[in-house]
Design a protein around this motif. Structure first.
Motif, PDB file in Angstrom:
ATOM      1  N   TYR A 146       5.386   6.213  -2.739  1.00  0.00           N
ATOM      2  CA  TYR A 146       3.475   6.489  -3.330  1.00  0.00           C
ATOM      3  C   TYR A 146       2.828   5.553  -1.827  1.00  0.00           C
ATOM      4  O   TYR A 146       3.460   4.819  -1.048  1.00  0.00           O
ATOM      5  N   LEU A 147       1.795   6.429  -2.371  1.00  0.00           N
ATOM      6  CA  LEU A 147       0.351   5.760  -1.469  1.00  0.00           C
ATOM      7  C   LEU A 147      -0.439   5.149  -2.402  1.00  0.00           C
ATOM      8  O   LEU A 147      -0.952   5.957  -3.195  1.00  0.00           O
ATOM      9  N   ILE A 148      -0.937   3.929  -2.501  1.00  0.00           N
ATOM     10  CA  ILE A 148      -2.131   3.242  -3.087  1.00  0.00           C
ATOM     11  C   ILE A 148      -3.298   3.437  -2.582  1.00  0.00           C
ATOM     12  O   ILE A 148      -3.242   2.683  -0.863  1.00  0.00           O
ATOM     13  N   ASP A 149      -4.396   3.893  -2.825  1.00  0.00           N
ATOM     14  CA  ASP A 149      -5.823   3.741  -1.432  1.00  0.00           C
ATOM     15  C   ASP A 149      -7.284   4.269  -2.303  1.00  0.00           C
ATOM     16  O   ASP A 149      -7.425   4.680  -3.262  1.00  0.00           O
ATOM     17  N   ARG A 150      -8.216   2.819  -2.421  1.00  0.00           N
ATOM     18  CA  ARG A 150      -8.940   3.262  -2.826  1.00  0.00           C
ATOM     19  C   ARG A 150      -8.775   3.106  -4.811  1.00  0.00           C
ATOM     20  O   ARG A 150      -9.712   4.170  -5.054  1.00  0.00           O
ATOM     21  N   GLY A 151      -7.854   1.975  -5.054  1.00  0.00           N
ATOM     22  CA  GLY A 151      -7.699   1.745  -6.670  1.00  0.00           C
ATOM     23  C   GLY A 151      -7.068   3.349  -6.855  1.00  0.00           C
ATOM     24  O   GLY A 151      -7.082   3.929  -8.308  1.00  0.00           O
ATOM     25  N   VAL A 152      -6.214   3.867  -6.472  1.00  0.00           N
ATOM     26  CA  VAL A 152      -5.417   4.921  -6.914  1.00  0.00           C
ATOM     27  C   VAL A 152      -4.699   4.657  -6.291  1.00  0.00           C
ATOM     28  O   VAL A 152      -4.026   5.063  -5.669  1.00  0.00           O
ATOM     29  N   GLU A 206      -0.441   6.026  11.750  1.00  0.00           N
ATOM     30  CA  GLU A 206       0.544   4.424  11.129  1.00  0.00           C
ATOM     31  C   GLU A 206       1.219   5.493  10.346  1.00  0.00           C
ATOM     32  O   GLU A 206       2.774   4.440   9.806  1.00  0.00           O
ATOM     33  N   LEU A 207       1.438   6.629  10.019  1.00  0.00           N
ATOM     34  CA  LEU A 207       2.359   7.274   9.376  1.00  0.00           C
ATOM     35  C   LEU A 207       3.394   7.286  10.521  1.00  0.00           C
ATOM     36  O   LEU A 207       4.800   7.489  10.069  1.00  0.00           O
ATOM     37  N   GLN A 208       3.590   6.986  11.492  1.00  0.00           N
ATOM     38  CA  GLN A 208       4.965   7.431  12.496  1.00  0.00           C
ATOM     39  C   GLN A 208       5.842   5.520  12.561  1.00  0.00           C
ATOM     40  O   GLN A 208       6.551   6.113  12.710  1.00  0.00           O
ATOM     41  N   ASP A 209       4.626   4.887  11.119  1.00  0.00           N
ATOM     42  CA  ASP A 209       6.118   3.904  11.317  1.00  0.00           C
ATOM     43  C   ASP A 209       6.751   4.049   9.229  1.00  0.00           C
ATOM     44  O   ASP A 209       7.423   2.640   9.179  1.00  0.00           O
ATOM     45  N   VAL A 210       6.507   4.792   8.599  1.00  0.00           N
ATOM     46  CA  VAL A 210       6.850   4.766   7.481  1.00  0.00           C
ATOM     47  C   VAL A 210       8.530   4.452   7.926  1.00  0.00           C
ATOM     48  O   VAL A 210       8.338   4.409   6.307  1.00  0.00           O
ATOM     49  N   GLN A 211       9.553   4.600   8.632  1.00  0.00           N
ATOM     50  CA  GLN A 211      10.658   4.770   8.606  1.00  0.00           C
ATOM     51  C   GLN A 211      10.618   3.030   8.347  1.00  0.00           C
ATOM     52  O   GLN A 211      11.969   2.505   8.334  1.00  0.00           O
ATOM     53  N   GLN A 250       1.465  -0.740  -0.022  1.00  0.00           N
ATOM     54  CA  GLN A 250       0.016  -0.553   0.021  1.00  0.00           C
ATOM     55  C   GLN A 250       1.281   1.604   0.242  1.00  0.00           C
ATOM     56  O   GLN A 250       0.299   2.506  -1.060  1.00  0.00           O
ATOM     57  N   MET A 251       2.032   1.004   0.612  1.00  0.00           N
ATOM     58  CA  MET A 251       3.139   2.439   0.547  1.00  0.00           C
ATOM     59  C   MET A 251       4.340   1.466   0.208  1.00  0.00           C
ATOM     60  O   MET A 251       4.750   0.614   0.882  1.00  0.00           O
ATOM     61  N   GLY A 252       4.966   2.618  -0.366  1.00  0.00           N
ATOM     62  CA  GLY A 252       6.593   1.868  -0.523  1.00  0.00           C
ATOM     63  C   GLY A 252       7.483   3.378  -0.696  1.00  0.00           C
ATOM     64  O   GLY A 252       6.493   4.422  -1.620  1.00  0.00           O
ATOM     65  N   SER A 253       8.557   3.084  -0.756  1.00  0.00           N
ATOM     66  CA  SER A 253       9.896   3.962  -1.484  1.00  0.00           C
ATOM     67  C   SER A 253      11.109   3.418  -2.788  1.00  0.00           C
ATOM     68  O   SER A 253      10.984   2.375  -2.121  1.00  0.00           O
ATOM     69  N   ILE A 254      10.944   3.999  -3.746  1.00  0.00           N
ATOM     70  CA  ILE A 254      11.827   3.467  -4.939  1.00  0.00           C
ATOM     71  C   ILE A 254      12.261   4.541  -4.651  1.00  0.00           C
ATOM     72  O   ILE A 254      12.352   6.207  -5.322  1.00  0.00           O
ATOM     73  N   LEU A 255      13.796   4.266  -4.516  1.00  0.00           N
ATOM     74  CA  LEU A 255      15.373   5.209  -5.174  1.00  0.00           C
ATOM     75  C   LEU A 255      15.297   5.009  -6.776  1.00  0.00           C
ATOM     76  O   LEU A 255      15.048   4.324  -6.923  1.00  0.00           O
ATOM     77  N   SER A 256      15.696   6.166  -6.827  1.00  0.00           N
ATOM     78  CA  SER A 256      16.048   6.818  -8.500  1.00  0.00           C
ATOM     79  C   SER A 256      16.992   7.450  -8.141  1.00  0.00           C
ATOM     80  O   SER A 256      16.305   9.374  -8.266  1.00  0.00           O
ATOM     81  N   GLU A 257      18.465   7.293  -7.902  1.00  0.00           N
ATOM     82  CA  GLU A 257      19.548   8.566  -7.619  1.00  0.00           C
ATOM     83  C   GLU A 257      18.782  10.420  -8.081  1.00  0.00           C
ATOM     84  O   GLU A 257      19.027   9.574  -9.899  1.00  0.00           O
ATOM     85  N   PRO A 258      18.996  10.855  -7.738  1.00  0.00           N
ATOM     86  CA  PRO A 258      19.303  11.437  -6.672  1.00  0.00           C
ATOM     87  C   PRO A 258      18.018  12.118  -5.792  1.00  0.00           C
ATOM     88  O   PRO A 258      17.867  12.195  -4.628  1.00  0.00           O
ATOM     89  N   TYR A 259      17.139  10.956  -6.196  1.00  0.00           N
ATOM     90  CA  TYR A 259      15.665  11.284  -5.715  1.00  0.00           C
ATOM     91  C   TYR A 259      15.184   9.927  -5.500  1.00  0.00           C
ATOM     92  O   TYR A 259      14.813   9.073  -5.253  1.00  0.00           O
ATOM     93  N   PHE A 260      14.024  10.224  -4.125  1.00  0.00           N
ATOM     94  CA  PHE A 260      13.429   9.195  -3.980  1.00  0.00           C
ATOM     95  C   PHE A 260      11.887   9.043  -4.594  1.00  0.00           C
ATOM     96  O   PHE A 260      11.066   9.975  -5.038  1.00  0.00           O
ATOM     97  N   PHE A 261      10.919   8.406  -5.095  1.00  0.00           N
ATOM     98  CA  PHE A 261       9.780   7.754  -5.057  1.00  0.00           C
ATOM     99  C   PHE A 261       9.214   7.805  -3.840  1.00  0.00           C
ATOM    100  O   PHE A 261       9.482   6.374  -4.101  1.00  0.00           O
TER     101      PHE A 261
END
Length: 216
Positions: free
Chosen positions: A64-70, A142-147, A51-62
């Motif tokens: 994302y959040l998936i919610d209700r089909g979006v 829940e955002l407290q656990d994003v790390q 549902q939530m993820g972080s993707i490294l694309s140097e030198p940035y991060f993508f």
């Protein structure tokens, strides 16, 4: 800093709304390459993705959040606070669902909700400003656990998506072949049945002629 944002439909990756940081230097640094990656990611993510993820694309991060089909996807500088990034995405998800959630499945053209850009700009300004961000309330706990969210590499994600896409294509090709064989078999059965009927008619005609010749 949040550099790019794209909102897309889960499943087909159709872009629904998008916004970029209105800074010339930022636009130059995050131009076509990252925009293309963002679009490919939206087509790669599916119902089985986290549902939530972080993707490294140097030198940035993508992020994302998936919610209700979006899908809500943001390209951020590497040092940008991850909790703030996901709070921003959740903010967009709540507002977008309120405004447009019931229309998502009905749209056919890309960027059908271009007017949502106004809210994206407003939310980005709030979540990028530490003074304004400190006044936010109601942030999901829940955002407290994003790390703890696992970080993935952009190439691994896209390659896996391409691999799954190829598997889907091959599966579709096999399905099409099976349908073709089934259709051909049906036609052969029809032809075979027709040939049997013709042969039976010829036999009957021959017998009738033989009987007539014999008796008359």
């Amino acid at each position: 800093m949040i550099l790019q944002t794209i909102i897309a439909r889960l499943g087909d990756g159709l872009a629904l709304a998008a916004s970029v940081q209105d800074d010339e230097q930022v636009l130059r640094n995050t131009a076509a390459t990252y925009q293309n990656q963002a679009k490919r990611l939206c087509r790669t993510l599916n119902a089985s993705s986290e549902q939530m993820g972080s993707i490294l694309s140097e030198p940035y991060f993508f992020h994302y959040l998936i919610d209700r089909g979006v899908i809500y996807l943001a390209l951020c500088e590497k040092q940008f606070n991850k909790s703030s990034a996901f709070a921003y995405l959740q903010d967009l998800a709540q507002e977008f669902a309120n405004q447009n959630g019931h229309k998502v499945e009905t749209v056919r053209r890309p960027y059908a909700f271009v007017e949502f850009d106004n809210y994206i700009v407003k939310a980005r300004r709030i979540h990028c400003d530490s003074r304004l961000r400190s006044n936010l309330t109601g942030v999901n706990r829940e955002l407290q656990d994003v790390q703890r969210i696992m970080v993935k590499n952009i190439n691994d994600v896209l390659e896996r998506g391409d691999h799954l896409s190829k598997i889907d294509q091959k599966a579709q090709q096999l399905s099409d072949l099976a349908k073709g064989f089934k259709k051909d078999a049906h036609m052969l059965n029809l032809r075979s049945g027709f040939a049997k009927v013709v042969a039976l008619i010829l036999i009957v005609v021959f017998l009738l002629l033989a009987i007539r010749f014999w008796w008359f």
